[in-house]
Design a protein around this motif. Sequence first.
Motif, PDB file in Angstrom:
ATOM      1  N   CYS A 223     -15.155 -28.529 -38.755  1.00  0.00           N
ATOM      2  CA  CYS A 223     -14.988 -27.450 -37.778  1.00  0.00           C
ATOM      3  C   CYS A 223     -14.731 -26.144 -38.529  1.00  0.00           C
ATOM      4  O   CYS A 223     -13.877 -26.095 -39.418  1.00  0.00           O
ATOM      5  N   CYS A 226     -10.700 -25.004 -37.306  1.00  0.00           N
ATOM      6  CA  CYS A 226      -9.513 -25.752 -37.722  1.00  0.00           C
ATOM      7  C   CYS A 226      -9.714 -26.490 -39.047  1.00  0.00           C
ATOM      8  O   CYS A 226      -8.772 -27.024 -39.606  1.00  0.00           O
ATOM      9  N   ARG A 228     -10.972 -29.290 -39.710  1.00  0.00           N
ATOM     10  CA  ARG A 228     -10.905 -30.747 -39.697  1.00  0.00           C
ATOM     11  C   ARG A 228     -12.320 -31.308 -39.704  1.00  0.00           C
ATOM     12  O   ARG A 228     -13.250 -30.670 -39.229  1.00  0.00           O
ATOM     13  N   CYS A 262     -15.180 -27.714 -33.238  1.00  0.00           N
ATOM     14  CA  CYS A 262     -14.872 -29.040 -32.715  1.00  0.00           C
ATOM     15  C   CYS A 262     -14.662 -28.949 -31.216  1.00  0.00           C
ATOM     16  O   CYS A 262     -14.282 -27.915 -30.686  1.00  0.00           O
ATOM     17  N   TYR A 297      -1.178 -26.189 -30.667  1.00  0.00           N
ATOM     18  CA  TYR A 297      -2.444 -26.462 -31.366  1.00  0.00           C
ATOM     19  C   TYR A 297      -2.796 -25.296 -32.288  1.00  0.00           C
ATOM     20  O   TYR A 297      -3.110 -25.476 -33.468  1.00  0.00           O
TER      21      TYR A 297
HETATM   22 ZN   LIG Z   1     -11.570 -27.296 -34.662  1.00  0.00          ZN
END
Ligand SMILES: [Zn+2]
Length: 334
Positions: A223, A226, A228, A262, A297
Amino acid sequence: MTRVALQPSANALSQAHLAATVDRPVSIDTLRPLVGEADLAALRLAHPDGLVPVWGTRPGERRQMVSRWLRLAAGDVVVFAGSGRLSRTAVITHVFHSPEAAAHLWGHSPTANGDMQTWEYMFSMTTPIDIDIEYGVMNDAIGRAPGAQVREFTVLPEGESNALVALLESLEAAPHRINSPEEYSELVATPAFEQLEQEVVSLRRAEQGYLRKLLVPGPFGRCSLCRRTFSSEFLVAAHIKRRSQCSAEEKLDFTNIAMLNCRFGCDELFGRGFVGVGPDGAFHISTQLPGGPSSAYVDEYLRGATSEHWSKNPGSRRYYAHHLATDFRVSPGA
Ligand SMILES: [Zn+2]
Protein backbone atom coordinates in the motif's frame (compact mmCIF):
# COMPACT_ATOMS: atom_id res chain seq x y z
CA MET A 1 -18.47 15.27 -1.56
CA THR A 2 -20.94 17.01 -3.81
CA ARG A 3 -20.02 20.51 -4.90
CA VAL A 4 -22.60 23.06 -5.92
CA ALA A 5 -22.02 25.50 -8.78
CA LEU A 6 -24.11 28.68 -8.79
CA GLN A 7 -24.76 29.98 -12.27
CA PRO A 8 -26.39 33.40 -12.77
CA SER A 9 -28.72 33.14 -15.72
CA ALA A 10 -31.01 36.17 -15.69
CA ASN A 11 -29.47 38.20 -18.50
CA ALA A 12 -30.61 37.92 -22.09
CA LEU A 13 -27.56 35.98 -23.26
CA SER A 14 -27.88 33.36 -20.49
CA GLN A 15 -31.60 33.03 -21.15
CA ALA A 16 -30.84 32.46 -24.82
CA HIS A 17 -28.28 29.77 -23.93
CA LEU A 18 -30.70 28.08 -21.53
CA ALA A 19 -33.35 27.97 -24.23
CA ALA A 20 -30.93 26.80 -26.92
CA THR A 21 -28.94 24.04 -25.21
CA VAL A 22 -30.60 23.16 -21.89
CA ASP A 23 -34.34 23.36 -22.55
CA ARG A 24 -33.63 21.96 -25.98
CA PRO A 25 -30.88 19.38 -25.32
CA VAL A 26 -28.11 19.08 -27.88
CA SER A 27 -28.04 15.94 -30.00
CA ILE A 28 -25.00 13.76 -29.50
CA ASP A 29 -24.62 13.75 -33.30
CA THR A 30 -24.03 17.50 -33.16
CA LEU A 31 -21.35 17.05 -30.49
CA ARG A 32 -19.61 14.07 -32.12
CA PRO A 33 -17.24 16.03 -34.43
CA LEU A 34 -16.63 18.72 -31.80
CA VAL A 35 -15.49 16.83 -28.69
CA GLY A 36 -12.77 14.27 -27.96
CA GLU A 37 -13.41 10.54 -28.04
CA ALA A 38 -13.27 10.07 -24.27
CA ASP A 39 -15.72 12.93 -23.76
CA LEU A 40 -18.04 11.53 -26.39
CA ALA A 41 -18.00 8.11 -24.70
CA ALA A 42 -18.76 9.67 -21.31
CA LEU A 43 -21.61 11.75 -22.75
CA ARG A 44 -23.07 8.69 -24.46
CA LEU A 45 -22.99 6.70 -21.25
CA ALA A 46 -24.67 9.44 -19.27
CA HIS A 47 -27.23 10.27 -21.96
CA PRO A 48 -28.22 7.01 -23.64
CA ASP A 49 -31.11 8.75 -25.42
CA GLY A 50 -28.53 10.88 -27.27
CA LEU A 51 -29.93 14.18 -25.96
CA VAL A 52 -27.55 16.22 -23.84
CA PRO A 53 -28.41 19.41 -21.93
CA VAL A 54 -25.16 21.41 -22.00
CA TRP A 55 -23.85 24.59 -20.46
CA GLY A 56 -20.54 26.43 -20.64
CA THR A 57 -18.70 29.28 -19.04
CA ARG A 58 -16.18 31.66 -20.62
CA PRO A 59 -12.67 31.82 -19.16
CA GLY A 60 -13.33 35.42 -18.02
CA GLU A 61 -11.15 38.55 -18.41
CA ARG A 62 -8.65 37.24 -15.87
CA ARG A 63 -9.38 33.56 -16.63
CA GLN A 64 -10.87 33.49 -13.15
CA MET A 65 -13.61 31.04 -14.17
CA VAL A 66 -11.23 28.28 -15.23
CA SER A 67 -10.02 27.30 -11.76
CA ARG A 68 -13.61 27.28 -10.50
CA TRP A 69 -14.79 25.08 -13.36
CA LEU A 70 -11.83 22.72 -12.75
CA ARG A 71 -13.25 21.88 -9.34
CA LEU A 72 -16.41 20.40 -10.85
CA ALA A 73 -16.96 16.74 -11.60
CA ALA A 74 -19.78 14.45 -12.62
CA GLY A 75 -22.19 14.09 -9.72
CA ASP A 76 -21.88 17.70 -8.62
CA VAL A 77 -24.93 19.95 -8.71
CA VAL A 78 -25.56 23.12 -10.71
CA VAL A 79 -28.10 25.69 -9.54
CA PHE A 80 -29.26 28.43 -11.92
CA ALA A 81 -29.99 31.76 -10.31
CA GLY A 82 -31.12 35.26 -11.19
CA SER A 83 -33.29 38.19 -10.13
CA GLY A 84 -32.87 37.29 -6.47
CA ARG A 85 -33.99 33.65 -6.72
CA LEU A 86 -32.64 30.18 -7.40
CA SER A 87 -34.75 28.86 -10.24
CA ARG A 88 -33.52 25.45 -11.38
CA THR A 89 -31.15 22.69 -10.43
CA ALA A 90 -29.60 19.66 -12.17
CA VAL A 91 -26.89 17.08 -11.62
CA ILE A 92 -23.73 17.50 -13.67
CA THR A 93 -23.14 14.38 -15.77
CA HIS A 94 -19.81 15.19 -17.42
CA VAL A 95 -17.28 18.04 -17.38
CA PHE A 96 -15.37 18.74 -20.59
CA HIS A 97 -13.40 21.44 -22.38
CA SER A 98 -14.31 22.19 -25.99
CA PRO A 99 -13.80 25.58 -27.63
CA GLU A 100 -15.07 23.98 -30.86
CA ALA A 101 -18.37 22.81 -29.38
CA ALA A 102 -18.86 26.12 -27.54
CA ALA A 103 -18.22 28.21 -30.63
CA HIS A 104 -20.59 26.03 -32.63
CA LEU A 105 -23.38 26.23 -30.05
CA TRP A 106 -23.09 29.80 -28.81
CA GLY A 107 -20.54 31.70 -30.93
CA HIS A 108 -18.18 34.24 -29.35
CA SER A 109 -18.74 37.43 -27.45
CA PRO A 110 -16.52 40.19 -26.03
CA THR A 111 -15.67 40.26 -22.30
CA ALA A 112 -15.44 43.47 -20.23
CA ASN A 113 -11.97 44.18 -21.60
CA GLY A 114 -12.90 43.48 -25.22
CA ASP A 115 -11.40 39.97 -25.59
CA MET A 116 -13.49 37.69 -27.79
CA GLN A 117 -14.24 34.53 -25.84
CA THR A 118 -16.49 31.51 -26.08
CA TRP A 119 -18.16 29.40 -23.36
CA GLU A 120 -15.62 26.63 -23.75
CA TYR A 121 -15.49 25.34 -20.12
CA MET A 122 -18.47 23.08 -20.46
CA PHE A 123 -20.53 20.52 -18.63
CA SER A 124 -23.54 18.36 -19.40
CA MET A 125 -26.35 17.78 -16.94
CA THR A 126 -29.59 15.92 -16.23
CA THR A 127 -32.85 17.64 -17.17
CA PRO A 128 -33.11 20.52 -14.67
CA ILE A 129 -35.97 20.64 -12.21
CA ASP A 130 -37.66 23.93 -11.28
CA ILE A 131 -37.16 25.36 -7.81
CA ASP A 132 -37.99 28.72 -6.27
CA ILE A 133 -35.73 29.77 -3.42
CA GLU A 134 -34.99 33.40 -2.55
CA TYR A 135 -31.34 34.39 -2.14
CA GLY A 136 -32.11 35.40 1.45
CA VAL A 137 -33.23 31.86 2.30
CA MET A 138 -30.14 30.39 0.67
CA ASN A 139 -27.79 32.91 2.32
CA ASP A 140 -29.28 32.14 5.69
CA ALA A 141 -29.02 28.38 5.16
CA ILE A 142 -25.43 28.36 3.96
CA GLY A 143 -24.05 31.09 6.21
CA ARG A 144 -23.49 33.87 3.66
CA ALA A 145 -24.05 37.56 4.35
CA PRO A 146 -27.81 38.31 4.22
CA GLY A 147 -27.57 40.52 1.13
CA ALA A 148 -25.10 38.36 -0.82
CA GLN A 149 -25.90 38.12 -4.55
CA VAL A 150 -25.03 35.62 -7.26
CA ARG A 151 -23.06 37.78 -9.71
CA GLU A 152 -20.92 35.29 -11.54
CA PHE A 153 -20.32 31.58 -11.97
CA THR A 154 -19.16 30.31 -8.56
CA VAL A 155 -18.38 26.91 -7.09
CA LEU A 156 -19.30 26.91 -3.42
CA PRO A 157 -16.78 25.66 -0.86
CA GLU A 158 -17.48 22.36 0.87
CA GLY A 159 -19.39 23.68 3.88
CA GLU A 160 -21.65 25.89 1.77
CA SER A 161 -22.16 23.15 -0.83
CA ASN A 162 -23.25 20.68 1.85
CA ALA A 163 -25.59 23.23 3.38
CA LEU A 164 -27.19 24.08 0.05
CA VAL A 165 -27.67 20.40 -0.86
CA ALA A 166 -29.29 19.94 2.57
CA LEU A 167 -31.58 22.89 1.87
CA LEU A 168 -32.58 21.46 -1.52
CA GLU A 169 -33.23 18.10 0.12
CA SER A 170 -35.32 19.66 2.85
CA LEU A 171 -37.45 21.25 0.14
CA GLU A 172 -37.55 17.93 -1.68
CA ALA A 173 -35.90 19.68 -4.57
CA ALA A 174 -32.62 17.82 -4.62
CA PRO A 175 -32.09 16.56 -8.14
CA HIS A 176 -30.79 13.19 -6.85
CA ARG A 177 -33.62 12.60 -4.45
CA ILE A 178 -36.13 9.82 -4.75
CA ASN A 179 -39.30 10.73 -2.91
CA SER A 180 -41.51 7.67 -3.05
CA PRO A 181 -41.40 3.90 -3.44
CA GLU A 182 -43.00 4.41 -6.88
CA GLU A 183 -40.15 6.67 -8.03
CA TYR A 184 -37.67 4.17 -6.67
CA SER A 185 -39.30 1.27 -8.54
CA GLU A 186 -39.36 3.35 -11.67
CA LEU A 187 -35.68 4.13 -11.37
CA VAL A 188 -34.48 0.59 -10.79
CA ALA A 189 -36.78 -0.71 -13.53
CA THR A 190 -35.34 1.65 -16.15
CA PRO A 191 -33.52 -0.61 -18.64
CA ALA A 192 -30.94 2.12 -19.24
CA PHE A 193 -30.08 2.13 -15.56
CA GLU A 194 -29.00 -1.49 -15.56
CA GLN A 195 -27.32 -1.27 -18.91
CA LEU A 196 -25.40 1.85 -17.88
CA GLU A 197 -24.38 0.21 -14.66
CA GLN A 198 -23.08 -2.84 -16.51
CA GLU A 199 -21.17 -0.76 -19.02
CA VAL A 200 -19.62 1.41 -16.36
CA VAL A 201 -18.73 -1.57 -14.20
CA SER A 202 -17.10 -3.43 -17.06
CA LEU A 203 -15.17 -0.38 -18.28
CA ARG A 204 -14.00 0.42 -14.76
CA ARG A 205 -13.05 -3.19 -14.16
CA ALA A 206 -10.96 -3.28 -17.32
CA GLU A 207 -9.23 -0.04 -16.45
CA GLN A 208 -8.71 -1.04 -12.83
CA GLY A 209 -7.33 -4.44 -13.85
CA TYR A 210 -4.82 -2.90 -16.19
CA LEU A 211 -3.63 -0.26 -13.74
CA ARG A 212 -3.39 -2.73 -10.90
CA LYS A 213 -1.37 -5.15 -12.97
CA LEU A 214 1.00 -2.34 -13.77
CA LEU A 215 1.38 -1.43 -10.11
CA VAL A 216 1.34 -5.00 -8.71
CA PRO A 217 3.03 -7.26 -11.21
CA GLY A 218 3.05 -10.22 -8.76
CA PRO A 219 0.66 -11.70 -6.22
CA PHE A 220 1.56 -9.18 -3.51
CA GLY A 221 1.96 -5.44 -3.35
CA ARG A 222 2.55 -2.68 -0.87
CA CYS A 223 0.00 0.00 0.00
CA SER A 224 1.43 3.41 -1.02
CA LEU A 225 0.03 4.98 2.11
CA CYS A 226 0.37 2.62 5.09
CA ARG A 227 3.23 0.60 3.50
CA ARG A 228 1.76 -2.73 4.55
CA THR A 229 2.00 -5.64 2.15
CA PHE A 230 -1.22 -7.26 0.95
CA SER A 231 -2.36 -9.88 -1.50
CA SER A 232 -3.10 -8.00 -4.74
CA GLU A 233 -6.85 -8.64 -4.42
CA PHE A 234 -6.88 -6.31 -1.40
CA LEU A 235 -5.18 -3.47 -3.24
CA VAL A 236 -6.73 -0.95 -5.61
CA ALA A 237 -5.14 1.36 -8.14
CA ALA A 238 -6.37 4.74 -6.89
CA HIS A 239 -6.33 7.91 -8.97
CA ILE A 240 -4.58 10.62 -6.98
CA LYS A 241 -6.40 13.35 -8.88
CA ARG A 242 -10.03 12.36 -9.25
CA ARG A 243 -10.39 10.33 -12.41
CA SER A 244 -13.35 12.39 -13.57
CA GLN A 245 -11.18 15.52 -13.43
CA CYS A 246 -8.24 14.09 -15.36
CA SER A 247 -7.56 15.05 -18.95
CA ALA A 248 -7.10 12.20 -21.42
CA GLU A 249 -3.37 12.79 -21.21
CA GLU A 250 -3.36 12.62 -17.41
CA LYS A 251 -5.31 9.35 -17.44
CA LEU A 252 -2.48 7.88 -19.53
CA ASP A 253 0.19 9.08 -17.10
CA PHE A 254 -0.01 5.64 -15.42
CA THR A 255 2.91 5.67 -13.03
CA ASN A 256 2.17 9.14 -11.72
CA ILE A 257 -1.60 9.42 -11.70
CA ALA A 258 -2.30 6.19 -9.84
CA MET A 259 -0.99 4.64 -6.65
CA LEU A 260 -1.79 1.47 -4.76
CA ASN A 261 -4.11 1.75 -1.81
CA CYS A 262 -5.19 -0.99 0.54
CA ARG A 263 -8.88 -1.63 0.95
CA PHE A 264 -8.41 -1.78 4.71
CA GLY A 265 -8.65 1.94 5.27
CA CYS A 266 -6.22 3.87 3.11
CA ASP A 267 -8.36 3.90 -0.05
CA GLU A 268 -11.31 5.29 1.87
CA LEU A 269 -9.27 7.85 3.83
CA PHE A 270 -7.45 9.27 0.79
CA GLY A 271 -10.45 9.06 -1.55
CA ARG A 272 -12.63 10.98 0.86
CA GLY A 273 -10.01 13.61 1.62
CA PHE A 274 -9.26 12.74 5.24
CA VAL A 275 -5.63 12.19 4.29
CA GLY A 276 -3.56 14.16 1.78
CA VAL A 277 0.08 14.58 0.85
CA GLY A 278 1.72 17.96 1.43
CA PRO A 279 4.25 19.87 -0.73
CA ASP A 280 7.11 18.15 1.16
CA GLY A 281 5.66 14.65 0.77
CA ALA A 282 4.45 14.43 4.37
CA PHE A 283 0.95 13.12 5.08
CA HIS A 284 -1.59 15.73 6.10
CA ILE A 285 -4.37 14.52 8.36
CA SER A 286 -7.68 16.36 8.26
CA THR A 287 -8.95 17.83 11.52
CA GLN A 288 -12.36 16.60 10.33
CA LEU A 289 -11.35 12.97 10.77
CA PRO A 290 -13.68 11.51 13.40
CA GLY A 291 -12.07 10.18 16.59
CA GLY A 292 -12.16 6.51 17.58
CA PRO A 293 -10.92 3.66 15.39
CA SER A 294 -10.41 5.78 12.24
CA SER A 295 -8.23 8.19 14.15
CA ALA A 296 -6.31 5.33 15.80
CA TYR A 297 -5.68 3.84 12.35
CA VAL A 298 -4.24 7.10 11.07
CA ASP A 299 -2.07 7.51 14.18
CA GLU A 300 -0.71 4.02 13.81
CA TYR A 301 0.00 3.95 10.08
CA LEU A 302 0.12 7.45 8.62
CA ARG A 303 0.62 10.34 11.02
CA GLY A 304 4.16 11.73 10.89
CA ALA A 305 5.14 9.61 7.87
CA THR A 306 6.04 10.62 4.32
CA SER A 307 4.64 9.25 1.07
CA GLU A 308 7.06 6.95 -0.68
CA HIS A 309 5.14 7.17 -3.95
CA TRP A 310 5.46 10.97 -3.85
CA SER A 311 9.22 10.72 -3.17
CA LYS A 312 9.90 8.19 -5.92
CA ASN A 313 7.67 9.74 -8.59
CA PRO A 314 8.28 13.48 -9.00
CA GLY A 315 5.69 13.44 -11.80
CA SER A 316 3.01 12.52 -9.26
CA ARG A 317 3.53 15.65 -7.15
CA ARG A 318 1.24 17.91 -9.12
CA TYR A 319 -1.57 15.36 -8.70
CA TYR A 320 -1.03 15.21 -4.94
CA ALA A 321 -1.08 19.02 -4.90
CA HIS A 322 -4.36 18.97 -6.81
CA HIS A 323 -5.86 16.45 -4.39
CA LEU A 324 -4.72 18.54 -1.41
CA ALA A 325 -6.21 21.71 -2.90
CA THR A 326 -9.54 20.26 -4.01
CA ASP A 327 -10.35 17.09 -2.08
CA PHE A 328 -8.56 17.36 1.25
CA ARG A 329 -11.04 18.28 3.97
CA VAL A 330 -10.29 21.58 5.64
CA SER A 331 -12.46 22.99 8.41
CA PRO A 332 -15.10 25.44 7.18
CA GLY A 333 -13.55 28.92 7.28
CA ALA A 334 -10.00 27.59 7.62
ZN1 LIG B 1 -2.92 1.08 3.42
